[in-house]
Scaffold this motif. Structure first.
Motif, PDB file in Angstrom:
ATOM      1  N   ALA A 253       0.813  -1.218   0.000  1.00  0.00           N
ATOM      2  CA  ALA A 253       0.000   0.000   0.000  1.00  0.00           C
ATOM      3  C   ALA A 253       0.843   1.263   0.000  1.00  0.00           C
ATOM      4  O   ALA A 253       0.351   2.339  -0.323  1.00  0.00           O
ATOM      5  N   VAL A 254       2.115   1.156   0.372  1.00  0.00           N
ATOM      6  CA  VAL A 254       2.979   2.333   0.467  1.00  0.00           C
ATOM      7  C   VAL A 254       3.714   2.611  -0.836  1.00  0.00           C
ATOM      8  O   VAL A 254       3.752   3.745  -1.323  1.00  0.00           O
ATOM      9  N   TYR A 255       4.287   1.585  -1.429  1.00  0.00           N
ATOM     10  CA  TYR A 255       5.108   1.779  -2.634  1.00  0.00           C
ATOM     11  C   TYR A 255       4.463   1.226  -3.899  1.00  0.00           C
ATOM     12  O   TYR A 255       5.037   1.356  -4.979  1.00  0.00           O
ATOM     13  N   GLY A 256       3.287   0.645  -3.771  1.00  0.00           N
ATOM     14  CA  GLY A 256       2.639   0.047  -4.933  1.00  0.00           C
ATOM     15  C   GLY A 256       1.801   1.020  -5.720  1.00  0.00           C
ATOM     16  O   GLY A 256       0.590   0.826  -5.871  1.00  0.00           O
ATOM     17  N   SER A 257       2.400   2.095  -6.224  1.00  0.00           N
ATOM     18  CA  SER A 257       1.655   3.089  -6.992  1.00  0.00           C
ATOM     19  C   SER A 257       1.137   2.456  -8.280  1.00  0.00           C
ATOM     20  O   SER A 257       1.714   1.521  -8.829  1.00  0.00           O
ATOM     21  N   GLY A 258       0.031   2.993  -8.786  1.00  0.00           N
ATOM     22  CA  GLY A 258      -0.576   2.414  -9.967  1.00  0.00           C
ATOM     23  C   GLY A 258      -1.520   1.290  -9.582  1.00  0.00           C
ATOM     24  O   GLY A 258      -1.761   1.014  -8.411  1.00  0.00           O
ATOM     25  N   SER A 259      -2.050   0.630 -10.586  1.00  0.00           N
ATOM     26  CA  SER A 259      -3.066  -0.389 -10.344  1.00  0.00           C
ATOM     27  C   SER A 259      -2.712  -1.671 -11.075  1.00  0.00           C
ATOM     28  O   SER A 259      -2.274  -1.647 -12.230  1.00  0.00           O
ATOM     29  N   ALA A 260      -2.903  -2.797 -10.396  1.00  0.00           N
ATOM     30  CA  ALA A 260      -2.674  -4.096 -11.023  1.00  0.00           C
ATOM     31  C   ALA A 260      -3.800  -4.389 -12.014  1.00  0.00           C
ATOM     32  O   ALA A 260      -4.890  -3.812 -11.944  1.00  0.00           O
ATOM     33  N   ARG A 275      -1.280  -7.577   2.712  1.00  0.00           N
ATOM     34  CA  ARG A 275       0.043  -7.025   3.032  1.00  0.00           C
ATOM     35  C   ARG A 275       0.902  -7.092   1.788  1.00  0.00           C
ATOM     36  O   ARG A 275       0.477  -7.627   0.749  1.00  0.00           O
ATOM     37  N   GLN A 276       2.111  -6.549   1.856  1.00  0.00           N
ATOM     38  CA  GLN A 276       3.019  -6.719   0.734  1.00  0.00           C
ATOM     39  C   GLN A 276       3.429  -8.193   0.628  1.00  0.00           C
ATOM     40  O   GLN A 276       3.698  -8.848   1.627  1.00  0.00           O
ATOM     41  N   ALA A 277       3.434  -8.706  -0.596  1.00  0.00           N
ATOM     42  CA  ALA A 277       3.751 -10.119  -0.830  1.00  0.00           C
ATOM     43  C   ALA A 277       5.265 -10.296  -0.828  1.00  0.00           C
ATOM     44  O   ALA A 277       5.900 -10.488  -1.873  1.00  0.00           O
ATOM     45  N   LEU A 278       5.841 -10.253   0.371  1.00  0.00           N
ATOM     46  CA  LEU A 278       7.295 -10.303   0.527  1.00  0.00           C
ATOM     47  C   LEU A 278       7.640 -11.218   1.695  1.00  0.00           C
ATOM     48  O   LEU A 278       7.106 -11.058   2.796  1.00  0.00           O
ATOM     49  N   HIS A 279       8.563 -12.159   1.436  1.00  0.00           N
ATOM     50  CA  HIS A 279       8.933 -13.155   2.442  1.00  0.00           C
ATOM     51  C   HIS A 279      10.446 -13.312   2.487  1.00  0.00           C
ATOM     52  O   HIS A 279      11.089 -13.509   1.447  1.00  0.00           O
ATOM     53  N   ALA A 280      11.019 -13.186   3.686  1.00  0.00           N
ATOM     54  CA  ALA A 280      12.459 -13.396   3.867  1.00  0.00           C
ATOM     55  C   ALA A 280      12.711 -14.895   3.895  1.00  0.00           C
ATOM     56  O   ALA A 280      12.543 -15.549   4.936  1.00  0.00           O
ATOM     57  N   ALA A 281      13.093 -15.461   2.762  1.00  0.00           N
ATOM     58  CA  ALA A 281      13.134 -16.908   2.603  1.00  0.00           C
ATOM     59  C   ALA A 281      14.429 -17.541   3.091  1.00  0.00           C
ATOM     60  O   ALA A 281      14.416 -18.677   3.577  1.00  0.00           O
TER      61      ALA A 281
END
Length: 314
Positions: A253-260, A275-281
């Motif tokens: 929501a913070v850096y995802g400018s524009g629309s999917a 949430r952001q789809a980010l995982h520390a794998a």
């Protein structure tokens, strides 16, 4: 009683010497100041004659309290502990997040063995993941481990790879992003790529999968799975770098400018990812006390896995 005609926050601070003007401003912002049962919202407005009611909340402890919060422990010895942090858990207490953090959970799990070098508010913490980023984290239980891990992170002598699901895909399909990252000049709550100033930030990335690929040759996919390896550890680094490539992380929501694209929006909604789809794998390092090479890898949690399954069907 206030003096009419003064700026309200100053007038209230003068009337209540125990509260600073900054504290008054914060209380106004929190809706804790009333005049004639109406909430006061503007501290810069002129004060009027009347009885202002100020509700001061009880003082919260500066020392985090142990909380019996379940942890997924990947490794633990006398010096350190490695956990798979769930999304939604902050690393340590901060304004707006007084408890329910990893520190609260570690204090309960580790007891008095948690390293105190990080200070009373952040015992054991040597690095952080964003609250809504899931994945592998290490915390220090002994001061010698804390000092050693801090040196490893400062020297960037740590293996750290994240999995991100992005809107579109960065081009080319693999590469290195090297920029300066610092506070945004337009929004101090955000980080940004800067032309001057900031701190050097390096991310290597590889597009591992492309989803919703149009039939037209050379057309960009609707989404992608990207592995990002950190060589530095700046605040929001991967989120900023992916956005700078025109492929922000889905759900950010913070850096995802524009629309999917509509099918990606539908997949996000069906997956229930908020949430952001980010995982520390992956997290790999040399144990600062024993010298043993350690490496931990975990799969993304169910919300990201569900989203990826839906994206793969596009």
């Amino acid at each position: 009683m206030t003096v009419a005609g003064q700026r309200l926050d100053k007038a209230l601070a003068d009337a209540v010497p125990d509260l600073s003007r900054a504290r008054i401003q914060a209380l106004i912002a929190d809706g804790a100041v009333r005049l004639n049962d109406a909430v006061v919202t503007n501290g810069s407005a002129k004060s009027v004659v009347g009885a202002y009611e100020i509700t001061v909340p009880p003082v919260a402890s500066a020392i985090p309290l142990p909380q019996a919060i379940p942890l997924t422990v990947l490794y633990e010895d006398a010096d350190l502990i490695v956990i798979d942090k769930p999304a939604g858990m902050a690393a340590h207490p901060a304004p707006g997040t007084a408890d329910g953090t990893l520190v609260n959970a570690l204090l309960h799990h580790c007891g008095d063995s948690l390293s105190g070098i990080g200070g009373v508010a952040r015992p054991g913490i040597v690095h952080r993941l964003d609250k809504d980023t899931s994945g592998v984290m290490v915390a220090a239980k002994s001061d010698r481990a804390h000092a050693g891990l801090s040196k490893l992170f400062a020297a960037h002598d740590i293996e750290r790879t994240y999995i991100a699901l992005t809107r579109g895909a960065p081009s080319p399909e693999r590469g290195r992003i090297e920029t300066q990252i610092g506070r945004s000049t337009s929004d101090r709550k955000k980080m940004a790529v800067l032309k001057s100033g900031g701190r050097n930030a390096i991310t290597d990335y590889v597009v591992q999968a492309r989803y919703g690929v149009p039939a037209k040759a050379g057309a960009a996919p609707l989404a992608a799975r990207v592995a990002c390896t950190l060589h530095t550890g700046r605040t929001h680094q991967i989120r900023v770098h992916m956005a700078s490539k025109g492929s922000p992380i889905l759900g950010d929501a913070v850096y995802g400018s524009g629309s999917a694209a509509a099918p990606v929006k539908a997949a996000l909604a069906e997956a229930g990812l908020t949430r952001q789809a980010l995982h520390a794998a992956v997290l790999g390092f040399v144990h600062p006390v024993t010298g043993e090479a350690l490496r931990f890898e975990t799969a993304p949690p169910s919300d990201m896995q569900r989203l990826e399954t839906l994206l793969a069907a596009l």
